[in-house]
Design a protein around this motif. Structure first.
Motif, PDB file in Angstrom:
ATOM      1  N   PRO A 145      19.349  -0.090  32.377  1.00  0.00           N
ATOM      2  CA  PRO A 145      20.937  -0.809  32.054  1.00  0.00           C
ATOM      3  C   PRO A 145      21.793  -0.268  33.185  1.00  0.00           C
ATOM      4  CG  PRO A 145      19.636  -0.428  30.053  1.00  0.00           C
ATOM      5  CD  PRO A 145      18.783   0.218  31.135  1.00  0.00           C
ATOM      6  N   GLU A 146      21.623   1.093  33.443  1.00  0.00           N
ATOM      7  CA  GLU A 146      22.584   1.931  34.463  1.00  0.00           C
ATOM      8  C   GLU A 146      22.072   1.792  35.743  1.00  0.00           C
ATOM      9  OE1 GLU A 146      24.352   5.302  32.189  1.00  0.00           O
ATOM     10  OE2 GLU A 146      22.804   4.746  30.744  1.00  0.00           O
ATOM     11  N   GLY A 147      21.100   1.096  36.134  1.00  0.00           N
ATOM     12  CA  GLY A 147      20.434   0.995  37.402  1.00  0.00           C
ATOM     13  C   GLY A 147      19.541   2.289  37.566  1.00  0.00           C
ATOM     14  N   HIS A 148      18.489   2.066  38.488  1.00  0.00           N
ATOM     15  CA  HIS A 148      17.486   3.184  38.586  1.00  0.00           C
ATOM     16  C   HIS A 148      18.077   4.063  39.538  1.00  0.00           C
ATOM     17  CE1 HIS A 148      13.722   4.911  40.390  1.00  0.00           C
ATOM     18  NE2 HIS A 148      13.314   5.063  39.073  1.00  0.00           N
ATOM     19  N   VAL A 149      17.784   5.196  39.271  1.00  0.00           N
ATOM     20  CA  VAL A 149      18.361   6.142  40.161  1.00  0.00           C
ATOM     21  C   VAL A 149      18.112   6.167  41.578  1.00  0.00           C
ATOM     22  CG1 VAL A 149      18.387   8.217  38.760  1.00  0.00           C
ATOM     23  CG2 VAL A 149      16.456   7.972  39.807  1.00  0.00           C
ATOM     24  N   GLU A 150      17.229   5.495  42.086  1.00  0.00           N
ATOM     25  CA  GLU A 150      16.857   5.401  43.522  1.00  0.00           C
ATOM     26  C   GLU A 150      17.511   4.012  44.051  1.00  0.00           C
ATOM     27  OE1 GLU A 150      12.680   5.543  44.431  1.00  0.00           O
ATOM     28  OE2 GLU A 150      12.399   6.947  42.907  1.00  0.00           O
ATOM     29  N   SER A 151      18.123   3.333  43.053  1.00  0.00           N
ATOM     30  CA  SER A 151      18.536   1.868  43.548  1.00  0.00           C
ATOM     31  C   SER A 151      19.996   2.143  44.396  1.00  0.00           C
ATOM     32  CB  SER A 151      18.725   1.130  42.338  1.00  0.00           C
ATOM     33  OG  SER A 151      17.660   0.558  41.895  1.00  0.00           O
ATOM     34  N   ASP A 153      22.496  -0.044  44.326  1.00  0.00           N
ATOM     35  CA  ASP A 153      23.609  -0.472  43.453  1.00  0.00           C
ATOM     36  C   ASP A 153      23.009  -1.315  42.378  1.00  0.00           C
ATOM     37  OD1 ASP A 153      23.253  -3.110  44.451  1.00  0.00           O
ATOM     38  OD2 ASP A 153      24.141  -2.376  46.365  1.00  0.00           O
ATOM     39  N   ARG A 154      23.603  -1.758  41.531  1.00  0.00           N
ATOM     40  CA  ARG A 154      23.119  -2.242  40.363  1.00  0.00           C
ATOM     41  C   ARG A 154      22.618  -3.801  40.733  1.00  0.00           C
ATOM     42  NH1 ARG A 154      26.988  -0.312  35.432  1.00  0.00           N
ATOM     43  NH2 ARG A 154      26.575   1.986  36.082  1.00  0.00           N
ATOM     44  N   LEU A 155      23.317  -4.354  41.823  1.00  0.00           N
ATOM     45  CA  LEU A 155      22.780  -5.904  42.272  1.00  0.00           C
ATOM     46  C   LEU A 155      21.440  -5.674  42.636  1.00  0.00           C
ATOM     47  CD1 LEU A 155      24.243  -8.454  42.001  1.00  0.00           C
ATOM     48  CD2 LEU A 155      24.669  -8.181  44.462  1.00  0.00           C
ATOM     49  N   HIS A 156      21.206  -4.743  43.641  1.00  0.00           N
ATOM     50  CA  HIS A 156      19.713  -4.490  44.110  1.00  0.00           C
ATOM     51  C   HIS A 156      18.633  -4.319  43.052  1.00  0.00           C
ATOM     52  CE1 HIS A 156      21.677  -4.062  48.325  1.00  0.00           C
ATOM     53  NE2 HIS A 156      20.496  -4.509  48.574  1.00  0.00           N
ATOM     54  N   ASN A 181      27.534  -1.084  25.018  1.00  0.00           N
ATOM     55  CA  ASN A 181      28.151  -2.036  26.042  1.00  0.00           C
ATOM     56  C   ASN A 181      27.668  -2.060  27.419  1.00  0.00           C
ATOM     57  OD1 ASN A 181      30.239  -2.619  24.168  1.00  0.00           O
ATOM     58  ND2 ASN A 181      31.498  -0.865  24.629  1.00  0.00           N
ATOM     59  N   ILE A 182      26.911  -0.977  27.676  1.00  0.00           N
ATOM     60  CA  ILE A 182      26.108  -0.718  29.014  1.00  0.00           C
ATOM     61  C   ILE A 182      25.172  -1.749  29.006  1.00  0.00           C
ATOM     62  CG2 ILE A 182      24.536   0.639  30.181  1.00  0.00           C
ATOM     63  CD1 ILE A 182      26.753   2.959  29.822  1.00  0.00           C
ATOM     64  N   LEU A 183      24.415  -1.805  27.660  1.00  0.00           N
ATOM     65  CA  LEU A 183      23.184  -2.787  27.675  1.00  0.00           C
ATOM     66  C   LEU A 183      23.729  -4.228  27.707  1.00  0.00           C
ATOM     67  CD1 LEU A 183      20.115  -3.024  26.884  1.00  0.00           C
ATOM     68  CD2 LEU A 183      20.990  -3.789  24.739  1.00  0.00           C
ATOM     69  N   TYR A 184      24.790  -4.609  26.892  1.00  0.00           N
ATOM     70  CA  TYR A 184      25.303  -5.842  26.983  1.00  0.00           C
ATOM     71  C   TYR A 184      25.854  -6.404  28.236  1.00  0.00           C
ATOM     72  CZ  TYR A 184      25.708  -4.859  21.765  1.00  0.00           C
ATOM     73  OH  TYR A 184      25.272  -4.381  20.419  1.00  0.00           O
ATOM     74  N   ARG A 185      26.256  -5.513  28.954  1.00  0.00           N
ATOM     75  CA  ARG A 185      26.813  -5.756  30.450  1.00  0.00           C
ATOM     76  C   ARG A 185      25.333  -6.251  31.273  1.00  0.00           C
ATOM     77  NH1 ARG A 185      31.259  -2.219  29.632  1.00  0.00           N
ATOM     78  NH2 ARG A 185      30.150  -0.637  30.465  1.00  0.00           N
ATOM     79  N   PHE A 186      24.338  -5.389  31.106  1.00  0.00           N
ATOM     80  CA  PHE A 186      23.438  -5.357  31.914  1.00  0.00           C
ATOM     81  C   PHE A 186      22.578  -6.916  31.498  1.00  0.00           C
ATOM     82  CE2 PHE A 186      18.552  -4.442  31.629  1.00  0.00           C
ATOM     83  CZ  PHE A 186      18.295  -4.232  32.999  1.00  0.00           C
ATOM     84  N   LEU A 187      22.612  -6.817  29.907  1.00  0.00           N
ATOM     85  CA  LEU A 187      22.071  -8.375  29.668  1.00  0.00           C
ATOM     86  C   LEU A 187      22.632  -9.590  30.219  1.00  0.00           C
ATOM     87  CD1 LEU A 187      21.253  -7.693  25.785  1.00  0.00           C
ATOM     88  CD2 LEU A 187      19.797  -7.521  27.547  1.00  0.00           C
ATOM     89  N   TYR A 188      23.806  -9.451  30.279  1.00  0.00           N
ATOM     90  CA  TYR A 188      24.579 -10.549  31.150  1.00  0.00           C
ATOM     91  C   TYR A 188      24.211 -10.740  32.584  1.00  0.00           C
ATOM     92  CZ  TYR A 188      27.871 -11.516  27.308  1.00  0.00           C
ATOM     93  OH  TYR A 188      28.478 -11.827  26.183  1.00  0.00           O
ATOM     94  N   ARG A 189      24.076  -9.410  33.229  1.00  0.00           N
ATOM     95  CA  ARG A 189      23.505  -9.687  34.681  1.00  0.00           C
ATOM     96  C   ARG A 189      22.190 -10.080  34.617  1.00  0.00           C
ATOM     97  NH1 ARG A 189      25.758  -4.496  34.814  1.00  0.00           N
ATOM     98  NH2 ARG A 189      23.936  -3.251  34.909  1.00  0.00           N
ATOM     99  N   LEU A 190      21.433  -9.791  33.660  1.00  0.00           N
ATOM    100  CA  LEU A 190      19.966 -10.497  33.831  1.00  0.00           C
ATOM    101  C   LEU A 190      20.156 -12.019  33.902  1.00  0.00           C
ATOM    102  CD1 LEU A 190      17.901  -8.139  31.671  1.00  0.00           C
ATOM    103  CD2 LEU A 190      17.607  -8.174  34.238  1.00  0.00           C
ATOM    104  N   LEU A 191      20.910 -12.382  32.902  1.00  0.00           N
ATOM    105  CA  LEU A 191      20.859 -14.035  32.410  1.00  0.00           C
ATOM    106  C   LEU A 191      21.499 -14.462  33.859  1.00  0.00           C
ATOM    107  CD1 LEU A 191      22.190 -14.309  29.065  1.00  0.00           C
ATOM    108  CD2 LEU A 191      20.094 -15.016  29.857  1.00  0.00           C
ATOM    109  N   ARG A 192      22.665 -13.823  34.354  1.00  0.00           N
ATOM    110  CA  ARG A 192      23.155 -14.658  35.801  1.00  0.00           C
ATOM    111  C   ARG A 192      22.109 -14.676  36.875  1.00  0.00           C
ATOM    112  NH1 ARG A 192      27.828 -11.431  35.522  1.00  0.00           N
ATOM    113  NH2 ARG A 192      27.030 -10.251  36.913  1.00  0.00           N
ATOM    114  N   HIS A 193      20.979 -13.655  36.617  1.00  0.00           N
ATOM    115  CA  HIS A 193      19.860 -13.829  37.772  1.00  0.00           C
ATOM    116  C   HIS A 193      18.771 -14.612  37.117  1.00  0.00           C
ATOM    117  CE1 HIS A 193      22.422 -10.905  39.788  1.00  0.00           C
ATOM    118  NE2 HIS A 193      21.735 -10.928  40.682  1.00  0.00           N
ATOM    119  N   ASP A 194      19.062 -15.449  36.220  1.00  0.00           N
ATOM    120  CA  ASP A 194      18.007 -15.936  35.722  1.00  0.00           C
ATOM    121  C   ASP A 194      16.765 -15.139  35.039  1.00  0.00           C
ATOM    122  OD1 ASP A 194      17.271 -18.589  34.492  1.00  0.00           O
ATOM    123  OD2 ASP A 194      16.290 -19.087  36.363  1.00  0.00           O
TER     124      ASP A 194
END
Ligand code: FAD
Length: 288
Positions: A145-151, A153-156, A181-194
């Protein structure tokens, strides 16, 4: 039983986790912990895979032992330190022993100068594809949810999670997080990427200060002020910290379920007593 079937039923699911003893370590305390955990009747128990691919025989043995106690097992499998052939043997062994659920992971890179080694996997998505092509397994993968340490940014990061799902992963389990709230935002990002597979929320009951310091160092997980206040106030007192950690995890889970997150995975770190305490706190909620 394939776990994807369980998630499709739409009920609240509650799962626990166990990690195998180090090579040469004693097996009996592990079996006892498994028996205590299976007595709690979780929906499944995941069994981690030793860092660097060590202790794999143990993951298979423990996963088979979990299932002998009447609870489905999810065997973790890392690939970065193994050849494709070696991973194939592990899958043969799992399937031969009736373990049909695998969490497909890359694992941490043992030596960056040597990565990727010839004949080895590079990313978990390649392992997901191979397991899918082989058939006979329900496949999960990790997400952060907070991005993998090697990524970068969160989009990648989300794009690479999507590759795992497109490769055939049936569900995702999150890295632990302490702020819903970090998880809820992550779930929205997942949905946006289908990305529409079930996401299991990974909750870690923190029972001592050292444990959380290690987690933050390794994963960069954010600690919200409310949690920091608990650490400051109770971190020096083992019993108080344990109680506050279990209460914090319980509250996180209640908030998640109230907001429609129905698959909860508890990072129990081989502590059945903590799992029992949290499940007792949630007894009426989990029986709905
Ligand atoms: P990947 O999905 O392969 O991602 C690794 C990195 O590569 C990420 O930064 C990702 O964004 C990036 N990436 C992915 N695909 C591409 C691409 N095509 N191009 C460029 N970059 C890409 N470790 C263990 O050793 N044993 C365990 O049992 C274990 N269990 C875990 C369970 C969960 C739920 C989680 C969240 C982690 C677990 N880990 C375990 C830790 C995990 O192995 C590490 O976090 C590891 O560094 C990444 O594994 P991954 O499967 O997420 O890798």
């Amino acid at each position: 039983m394939y776990l994807r079937k369980l998630f499709l039923e739409g009920h609240i699911t509650f799962s626990l986790e166990i990690f195998p003893p180090k090579p040469g370590g004693d097996f009996e305390p592990m079996r006892a912990a498994v028996r205590e955990m299976t007595a709690l009747k979780p929906d499944f128990i995941s069994v981690t895979y030793g860092a660097g691919g060590g202790a794999i025989g143990r993951t298979v043995d423990i996963a088979a032992y979990v299932q002998s106690q009447g609870v489905p097992a999810l065997a973790h499998l890392t690939c970065v330190s193994s050849t494709r052939e070696a991973v194939g043997h592990v899958l043969d062994e799992l399937s031969g022993r009736g373990v049909t659920n695998v969490l497909a992971l890359r694992g941490d890179i043992p030596d960056a100068s040597d990565f990727p080694s010839p004949g080895h996997y590079r990313y978990a998505s390649e392992l997901v594809s191979d397991i899918r092509a082989r058939g006979g397994f329900c496949v999960g993968a990790a997400c952060y949810p907070e991005g993998h340490v090697e990524s970068p940014d969160r989009l990648h990061d989300i794009e690479f999670v999507k590759r795992k799902v497109d490769a055939g992963c049936d569900f995702l389990t999150t890295q632990m997080f302490f702020d819903n709230n970090i998880l809820y935002r992550f779930l929205y990002r997942l949905l946006r990427h289908d990305v529409r597979v079930p996401v299991l929320a990974g909750i870690m009951p923190v029972t001592n200060r050292g444990q959380v310091e290690r987690i933050v160092r390794l994963s960069g997980t954010a600690l919200p002020p409310r949690f920091l206040a608990i650490l400051d106030r109770f971190g020096g007192d083992k019993r108080a910290m344990r109680q506050a950690g279990a209460a914090y995890a319980t509250e996180q889970i209640i908030d998640l379920i109230a907001n429609g997150v129905t698959n909860i995975h508890l990072y129990t770190m081989n502590k059945p007593d903590i799992a029992a305490e949290i499940m007792a706190n949630l007894s009426a909620i989990l029986s709905r």
